[in-house]
Design a protein around this motif. Structure first.
Motif, short mmCIF file in Angstrom:
data_model
loop_
_atom_site.label_atom_id
_atom_site.label_comp_id
_atom_site.label_asym_id
_atom_site.label_seq_id
_atom_site.Cartn_x
_atom_site.Cartn_y
_atom_site.Cartn_z
N GLY A 26 0.81 -1.22 0.00
CA GLY A 26 0.00 0.00 0.00
C GLY A 26 0.84 1.26 0.00
N GLN A 27 1.93 1.27 0.79
CA GLN A 27 2.80 2.43 0.84
C GLN A 27 3.52 2.64 -0.49
N ILE A 28 3.92 1.54 -1.13
CA ILE A 28 4.59 1.65 -2.42
C ILE A 28 3.62 2.16 -3.48
N ALA A 29 2.39 1.69 -3.44
CA ALA A 29 1.38 2.19 -4.39
C ALA A 29 1.17 3.69 -4.19
N ARG A 30 1.12 4.10 -2.94
CA ARG A 30 0.94 5.52 -2.63
C ARG A 30 2.14 6.33 -3.12
#
Length: 109
Positions: A26-30
């Motif tokens: 999720g953090q990488i997608a963000r």
């Protein structure tokens, strides 16, 4: 972290759990969404401000995200970095991107 089901103890122990991997995805997608916005903004800068360094930074930091994924999201015991050869390979692309006119000026033609 609490919302993701990750405790302080997990962090301090460097546990790469299912919850950690999900959180990191999720953090990488963000981060990728922010890089996309930054790329769009950089493309709109005037030519003098569109330095190759800006584009090189965008390209290289994106590659660090790829390395985190390749490491199985284990950024506790594995360092995510872009090897020198990949960095050097990104420089010509960054330079060419800095020379491209902004997309908004291409639409006006």
């Amino acid at each position: 972290l609490a919302t993701a089901g990750i405790s302080e103890a997990d962090i301090f122990a460097g546990r790469v759990t299912v919850e950690w991997r999900s959180f990191m995805k999720g953090q990488i997608a963000r981060a990728r969404a922010y890089f996309q916005q930054a790329e769009q903004g950089a493309a709109e800068l005037n030519q003098e401000s569109r330095w190759p360094q800006v584009w090189a930074s965008l390209l290289l930091y994106r590659q660090i995200l790829d390395e985190i994924e390749a490491n199985g999201y284990d950024n506790f015991s594995k360092r995510a970095y872009v090897p020198k050869a990949k960095k050097l390979a990104a420089l010509p692309k960054a330079y060419l991107r800095s020379l491209m006119p902004p997309p908004s000026s291409q639409r006006r033609r």
